[in-house]
Design an enzyme around this catalytic site. Sequence first.
Site, PDB file in Angstrom:
ATOM      1  N   TYR A 152       0.819  -1.214   0.000  1.00 51.35           N
ATOM      2  CA  TYR A 152       0.000   0.000   0.000  1.00 51.35           C
ATOM      3  C   TYR A 152       0.854   1.266   0.000  1.00 51.35           C
ATOM      4  O   TYR A 152       1.910   1.296   0.633  1.00 51.35           O
ATOM      5  CB  TYR A 152      -0.881   0.005   1.259  1.00 51.35           C
ATOM      6  N   TRP A 154       1.340   5.705  -1.589  1.00 52.30           N
ATOM      7  CA  TRP A 154       1.033   6.815  -2.490  1.00 52.30           C
ATOM      8  C   TRP A 154       2.009   6.969  -3.631  1.00 52.30           C
ATOM      9  O   TRP A 154       1.952   7.947  -4.349  1.00 52.30           O
ATOM     10  CB  TRP A 154       0.891   8.107  -1.679  1.00 52.30           C
TER      11      TRP A 154
HETATM   12  N1  LIG Z   1      -1.234   8.371  12.462  1.00 51.56           N
HETATM   13  C1  LIG Z   1      -1.594   8.463  11.185  1.00 51.56           C
HETATM   14  N2  LIG Z   1      -1.080   7.607  10.277  1.00 51.56           N
HETATM   15  C2  LIG Z   1      -1.471   7.680   8.995  1.00 51.56           C
HETATM   16  C3  LIG Z   1      -2.391   8.665   8.564  1.00 51.56           C
HETATM   17  C4  LIG Z   1      -2.904   9.568   9.534  1.00 51.56           C
HETATM   18  O1  LIG Z   1      -3.722  10.467   9.219  1.00 51.56           O
HETATM   19  N3  LIG Z   1      -2.460   9.461  10.826  1.00 51.56           N
HETATM   20  N4  LIG Z   1      -2.784   8.705   7.257  1.00 51.56           N
HETATM   21  C5  LIG Z   1      -2.782   7.437   6.542  1.00 51.56           C
HETATM   22  C6  LIG Z   1      -3.063   7.641   5.125  1.00 51.56           C
HETATM   23  S1  LIG Z   1      -4.587   8.324   4.753  1.00 51.56           S
HETATM   24  C7  LIG Z   1      -2.232   7.257   4.153  1.00 51.56           C
HETATM   25  S2  LIG Z   1      -2.758   7.383   2.519  1.00 51.56           S
HETATM   26  C8  LIG Z   1      -0.902   6.673   4.462  1.00 51.56           C
HETATM   27  C9  LIG Z   1       0.187   7.133   3.495  1.00 51.56           C
HETATM   28  O2  LIG Z   1       1.249   6.264   3.547  1.00 51.56           O
HETATM   29  P1  LIG Z   1       2.218   6.057   2.289  1.00 51.56           P
HETATM   30  O3  LIG Z   1       1.440   6.187   1.038  1.00 51.56           O
HETATM   31  O4  LIG Z   1       2.963   4.814   2.517  1.00 51.56           O
HETATM   32  O5  LIG Z   1       3.153   7.320   2.444  1.00 51.56           O
HETATM   33  P2  LIG Z   1       4.097   8.036   1.399  1.00 51.56           P
HETATM   34  O6  LIG Z   1       5.031   8.853   2.208  1.00 51.56           O
HETATM   35  O7  LIG Z   1       3.319   8.725   0.344  1.00 51.56           O
HETATM   36  O8  LIG Z   1       4.923   6.805   0.778  1.00 51.56           O
HETATM   37  C10 LIG Z   1       5.098   6.614  -0.578  1.00 51.56           C
HETATM   38  C11 LIG Z   1       6.490   6.068  -0.826  1.00 51.56           C
HETATM   39  O9  LIG Z   1       6.587   5.736  -2.209  1.00 51.56           O
HETATM   40  C12 LIG Z   1       7.825   6.220  -2.723  1.00 51.56           C
HETATM   41  N5  LIG Z   1       7.663   6.387  -4.178  1.00 51.56           N
HETATM   42  C13 LIG Z   1       7.143   7.432  -4.859  1.00 51.56           C
HETATM   43  N6  LIG Z   1       7.158   7.202  -6.169  1.00 51.56           N
HETATM   44  C14 LIG Z   1       7.689   5.967  -6.348  1.00 51.56           C
HETATM   45  C15 LIG Z   1       7.952   5.172  -7.496  1.00 51.56           C
HETATM   46  O10 LIG Z   1       7.692   5.537  -8.630  1.00 51.56           O
HETATM   47  N7  LIG Z   1       8.518   3.943  -7.281  1.00 51.56           N
HETATM   48  C16 LIG Z   1       8.821   3.484  -6.033  1.00 51.56           C
HETATM   49  N8  LIG Z   1       9.347   2.275  -5.921  1.00 51.56           N
HETATM   50  N9  LIG Z   1       8.577   4.234  -4.925  1.00 51.56           N
HETATM   51  C17 LIG Z   1       8.023   5.443  -5.084  1.00 51.56           C
HETATM   52  C18 LIG Z   1       8.070   7.500  -1.948  1.00 51.56           C
HETATM   53  O11 LIG Z   1       9.423   7.881  -1.999  1.00 51.56           O
HETATM   54  C19 LIG Z   1       7.575   7.106  -0.550  1.00 51.56           C
HETATM   55  O12 LIG Z   1       8.602   6.541   0.225  1.00 51.56           O
HETATM   56  O13 LIG Z   1      -0.527   7.009   5.802  1.00 51.56           O
HETATM   57  C20 LIG Z   1      -1.512   6.625   6.739  1.00 51.56           C
HETATM   58  N10 LIG Z   1      -0.980   6.787   8.090  1.00 51.56           N
HETATM   59  N1  LIG Z   2      -0.764  18.564   2.209  1.00 50.54           N
HETATM   60  C1  LIG Z   2      -1.204  17.291   2.219  1.00 50.54           C
HETATM   61  N2  LIG Z   2      -2.425  17.011   1.697  1.00 50.54           N
HETATM   62  C2  LIG Z   2      -2.887  15.735   1.749  1.00 50.54           C
HETATM   63  C3  LIG Z   2      -2.114  14.666   2.259  1.00 50.54           C
HETATM   64  C4  LIG Z   2      -0.830  14.997   2.799  1.00 50.54           C
HETATM   65  O1  LIG Z   2      -0.107  14.126   3.306  1.00 50.54           O
HETATM   66  N3  LIG Z   2      -0.415  16.306   2.764  1.00 50.54           N
HETATM   67  N4  LIG Z   2      -2.618  13.383   2.257  1.00 50.54           N
HETATM   68  C5  LIG Z   2      -3.760  13.069   1.381  1.00 50.54           C
HETATM   69  C6  LIG Z   2      -4.437  11.824   1.780  1.00 50.54           C
HETATM   70  S1  LIG Z   2      -3.785  10.332   1.277  1.00 50.54           S
HETATM   71  C7  LIG Z   2      -5.598  11.802   2.471  1.00 50.54           C
HETATM   72  S2  LIG Z   2      -6.344  10.316   2.863  1.00 50.54           S
HETATM   73  C8  LIG Z   2      -6.262  13.046   2.885  1.00 50.54           C
HETATM   74  C9  LIG Z   2      -6.621  12.998   4.372  1.00 50.54           C
HETATM   75  O2  LIG Z   2      -7.655  13.857   4.656  1.00 50.54           O
HETATM   76  P1  LIG Z   2      -8.159  13.981   6.166  1.00 50.54           P
HETATM   77  O3  LIG Z   2      -8.106  12.665   6.814  1.00 50.54           O
HETATM   78  O4  LIG Z   2      -9.465  14.683   6.148  1.00 50.54           O
HETATM   79  O5  LIG Z   2      -7.012  14.929   6.728  1.00 50.54           O
HETATM   80  P2  LIG Z   2      -6.388  15.203   8.179  1.00 50.54           P
HETATM   81  O6  LIG Z   2      -5.373  16.267   7.939  1.00 50.54           O
HETATM   82  O7  LIG Z   2      -5.912  13.979   8.838  1.00 50.54           O
HETATM   83  O8  LIG Z   2      -7.575  15.774   9.037  1.00 50.54           O
HETATM   84  C10 LIG Z   2      -8.445  16.803   8.581  1.00 50.54           C
HETATM   85  C11 LIG Z   2      -8.871  17.694   9.729  1.00 50.54           C
HETATM   86  O9  LIG Z   2      -9.532  16.926  10.721  1.00 50.54           O
HETATM   87  C12 LIG Z   2      -9.209  17.482  11.986  1.00 50.54           C
HETATM   88  N5  LIG Z   2      -9.474  16.492  13.036  1.00 50.54           N
HETATM   89  C13 LIG Z   2      -8.618  15.558  13.562  1.00 50.54           C
HETATM   90  N6  LIG Z   2      -9.285  14.814  14.495  1.00 50.54           N
HETATM   91  C14 LIG Z   2     -10.549  15.301  14.555  1.00 50.54           C
HETATM   92  C15 LIG Z   2     -11.705  14.956  15.322  1.00 50.54           C
HETATM   93  O10 LIG Z   2     -11.716  14.023  16.124  1.00 50.54           O
HETATM   94  N7  LIG Z   2     -12.818  15.698  15.099  1.00 50.54           N
HETATM   95  C16 LIG Z   2     -12.875  16.732  14.214  1.00 50.54           C
HETATM   96  N8  LIG Z   2     -14.020  17.418  14.088  1.00 50.54           N
HETATM   97  N9  LIG Z   2     -11.795  17.078  13.486  1.00 50.54           N
HETATM   98  C17 LIG Z   2     -10.663  16.361  13.644  1.00 50.54           C
HETATM   99  C18 LIG Z   2      -7.775  17.881  11.846  1.00 50.54           C
HETATM  100  O11 LIG Z   2      -7.400  18.857  12.809  1.00 50.54           O
HETATM  101  C19 LIG Z   2      -7.719  18.397  10.411  1.00 50.54           C
HETATM  102  O12 LIG Z   2      -7.907  19.789  10.363  1.00 50.54           O
HETATM  103  O13 LIG Z   2      -5.415  14.178   2.691  1.00 50.54           O
HETATM  104  C20 LIG Z   2      -4.767  14.202   1.418  1.00 50.54           C
HETATM  105  N10 LIG Z   2      -4.124  15.497   1.266  1.00 50.54           N
HETATM  106 MO   LIG Z   3      -4.780   8.639   2.489  1.00 51.17          MO
END
Ligand SMILES: Nc1nc2c(c(=O)[nH]1)N[C@H]1C(S)=C(S)[C@@H](COP(=O)(O)OP(=O)(O)OC[C@H]3O[C@@H](n4cnc5c(=O)[nH]c(N)nc54)[C@H](O)[C@@H]3O)O[C@H]1N2
Ligand SMILES: Nc1nc2c(c(=O)[nH]1)N[C@H]1C(S)=C(S)[C@@H](COP(=O)(O)OP(=O)(O)OC[C@H]3O[C@@H](n4cnc5c(=O)[nH]c(N)nc54)[C@H](O)[C@@H]3O)O[C@H]1N2
Ligand SMILES: [Mo]
Length: 819
Positions: A152, A154
């Site tokens: 899994y 991005w």
């Molecule tokens: N506590 C907490 N944990 C979270 C979250 C949270 O809100 N709170 N959010 C969750 C969510 S929504 C998500 S989506 C995940 C994200 O988790 P990940 O998607 O695992 O995070 P990224 O840092 O985007 O990792 C992508 C990796 O792919 C590599 N990469 C990019 N392009 C390529 C390519 O072309 N080839 C190869 N081989 N590698 C490449 C990048 O260098 C990077 O190391 O984290 C989750 N974890």
């Molecule tokens: N710049 C940037 N943009 C991104 C990403 C990134 O890594 N960087 N990741 C992308 C990805 S894969 C995803 S899945 C989305 C994630 O999108 P979300 O999951 O919606 O993003 P978060 O930043 O985790 O949280 C959004 C808001 O929720 C608030 N929040 C946290 N806990 C609570 C709660 O218990 N109650 C309420 N009411 N609010 C709460 C936080 O303070 C924040 O302002 O974002 C995407 N966009």
């Molecule tokens: Mo995500």
Amino acid sequence: MTANSMTTPTLSKRSFLKGSIAAGLGLAGLPLLGRGAAAEGASGGILSGCHWGVFHGIVEDGRAVEFKPWAGDPAPSPQLPGVLDSLYSESRIRYPMVRRAWLEQGPGADPDGRGSGDFVRVSWEQAIELVANEITRVRDTYGHPAVFAGSYGWKSPGNLHNCQTLLRRMLNLTGSYTNSTGDYSTGAAQVILPYVSGSIEVYEQCTTWDNLAANCELMVFWGANPLNNSEICWSVADHGSFRGVDLLKEAGTESICIDPIRTETAQALDSEWIAPAPQTDVAMMLGIMHALYDEGLHDQAFLDRYTVGFDKFLPYLLGDSDGTPKTPEWAAEICGVPADKLRDLARRFSSKRTMLALGYSTQRQHHGEQIHWALITLASMLGQIGLPGGGYGLSYHYASGGAPTHTSPILKAIDDASGVVVEGAAWLAKSGAVSIPVSRLVETLLNPGKTMQFNGHEIELPEIKLAYWVGGNPFSHHQDRNEMLRAWRQLDTFIVHDIQWTASARHADIVLPATTSYERNDIAQVGDYALSHILPMKKIVDPVFEARSDYDIFADIAASLGKGHEFTQGLSEMDWIRGFYEGARIEARGKGMEMPVFESFWDSDEPLAFPLSDVQKDWVRHADFRADPLLNALGTASGKFELYSNAIEKYGYDDCPPHATWMEPIERLGGATTTYPLAIAANHPDMRLHSQLCGTKIREGYEVKGREPCWMNPADAAARGLSEGDVVRVFNDRGQILAGLVITDVIRPGVIRVSEGGWFDPVDPRQIGSLCAYGDVNNLTTGIATSRLAQGNCGQTAMADVERFEGPLPPVTVFSQPA
Ligand SMILES: Nc1nc2c(c(=O)[nH]1)N[C@H]1C(S)=C(S)[C@@H](COP(=O)(O)OP(=O)(O)OC[C@H]3O[C@@H](n4cnc5c(=O)[nH]c(N)nc54)[C@H](O)[C@@H]3O)O[C@H]1N2
Ligand SMILES: Nc1nc2c(c(=O)[nH]1)N[C@H]1C(S)=C(S)[C@@H](COP(=O)(O)OP(=O)(O)OC[C@H]3O[C@@H](n4cnc5c(=O)[nH]c(N)nc54)[C@H](O)[C@@H]3O)O[C@H]1N2
Ligand SMILES: [Mo]
């Protein structure tokens, strides 16, 4: 104008030609509104794109020196300089590397030594042979499901160089493996919503921003922050939400931000800020619903015509079924928002045309299934679903949901050789012999052979010996890092391809250097929702050091396993790209549009623009259902919104009841059995994409004493005698990290913010529980699942305490080459 009252006009070939192609494949006909448009007429250089947007790569003497945003970007990303630096940063992986103990003593040797940095450089030939032989050994010894390729993450956009599809393509052609289902973004919501509204919905289009600006009277950002989270797209970003927020500002739309943080969006719109205790939003919604019912403000006609099950939910709301009426006073006790404010919200929501925009963070919590159900129940009581400017929207914060969808063909993509084309929904595809819920890998490694409940059925957890990761960073994204370290010791082998020496690469046995998108050719669409352009993603520079594309690496491994031709089909990189384009060209013709021949598309300096109809610009979600709920029935069992689900009742899960329910999380701010005093908002970072770019110079703009920032309210800092810029230890029973303190009143007292994605940097990698010197928040979060229904992750469930760090500061080593 009512949306969906007209059918999409068919564009004549001529008007399309006039509208976009003849005008230099450019922006003609597309409105260019919004904030500081890109550097005027930025062009020249080499056209390409990334998660952060479309740009031109400027090259001098074979080296990229600038990524200049495309002039058509309404809000170019400030992260672009970091994207450029990811090519050349000190953290770039240069050569194929193998962990010494693994190489010298074989698979599974000294698993505690993972992460210590003792790697040996090998040749590409040797690396390919080691990987191919290890896949064969594990399959022969333990069976095919012992290879885990959920992988899994991005990655990078591009319809050819989709490393995860390519990994599965290689594995499908040579046998099988264990896959994963779902994602970390919406793990809980995407499983429960099909029961409630008939589709996964979280990634579907919302009522457009244009429609909101004209019709919405009250915009509610409920844990939703478009100005941060729409910095990126899964494909190439269009930044349409920035324009959308501008439209609301121009229209003077009243807005409310319900969030522990006064977000960028709230600040831009000067929204009213209401800050409930984290993880208590379901209780808050119930309090509002009780007030609506109590004051007779709910829309009974809507409930009767468009929903089922309100009669079974009502006894719970009123307390007849459990003795606890969910009054505003009851809710106020839990969420900390005064009862009068909840009544005020009930009156305002019901008297104004109100859009409830919910983010994803509130479902990334223990019992996260409940929040989207509660929201839809609330929206149903308000009765505005399907009306212009009203109802609810689940992706206003994400990838510019609400940016109108252009009339465009769907670009074809490389497939995983299982017969399913998966770009855009890679992790929803069914391939592989076995599939586990994506965030349950640690549980699987620790409990092979045990069974797990998941969405009404039982899964037997496979024994996994080889984990293969490309385009993801599990040592960033997974929760409870120390439990994960324990589980990882069950593996014989961990293989990683990456661009950067992430913590995952550092904990791998075999590390292969992948190219960035800027070192290869590809093609993509712009805007996950907007689909506004097709973009040539041209190679900007030659690969640095010994990096190779994932495509070439997997082609070699497939060849080594006897399936080379099946993998490549004898096609070159440009053959594939041309093929995807030609497929789109045929589809476009069916829609009355003529795309230029491939060469003029590829050689052009502009993305290929697609038209936007007035109907799409003014599109309203669920308008068709509202107009005719029989003809346009929802995908639920009843065809209506299900406020009570018979299917979920039958599963009998005590952690996921059959209607929206307030369920105590294992720990929360103010929780009766909670020991640590501060709730962690482990949000998505503003100047990174998860962990991507943390290893670049862009970090210098936000790090505090070389550490990940930790935001804290002045009252909490004063109570602990802490000052701005202090290096602090953030800790709980699960783990401990260092962070740099930022004191700010945009965060609610009792809450700290440490964004996800900071690179894990254990002071002593051999020791589980070691202090993380940089600040990876997932040392502190819980690894439990949301419930047995969705088995989603709980990255937003964590309580901790903070103290000043005394003693010699351990150096941060994670951003340089391993020893
Ligand atoms: N506590 C907490 N944990 C979270 C979250 C949270 O809100 N709170 N959010 C969750 C969510 S929504 C998500 S989506 C995940 C994200 O988790 P990940 O998607 O695992 O995070 P990224 O840092 O985007 O990792 C992508 C990796 O792919 C590599 N990469 C990019 N392009 C390529 C390519 O072309 N080839 C190869 N081989 N590698 C490449 C990048 O260098 C990077 O190391 O984290 C989750 N974890
Ligand atoms: N710049 C940037 N943009 C991104 C990403 C990134 O890594 N960087 N990741 C992308 C990805 S894969 C995803 S899945 C989305 C994630 O999108 P979300 O999951 O919606 O993003 P978060 O930043 O985790 O949280 C959004 C808001 O929720 C608030 N929040 C946290 N806990 C609570 C709660 O218990 N109650 C309420 N009411 N609010 C709460 C936080 O303070 C924040 O302002 O974002 C995407 N966009
Ligand atoms: Mo995500």
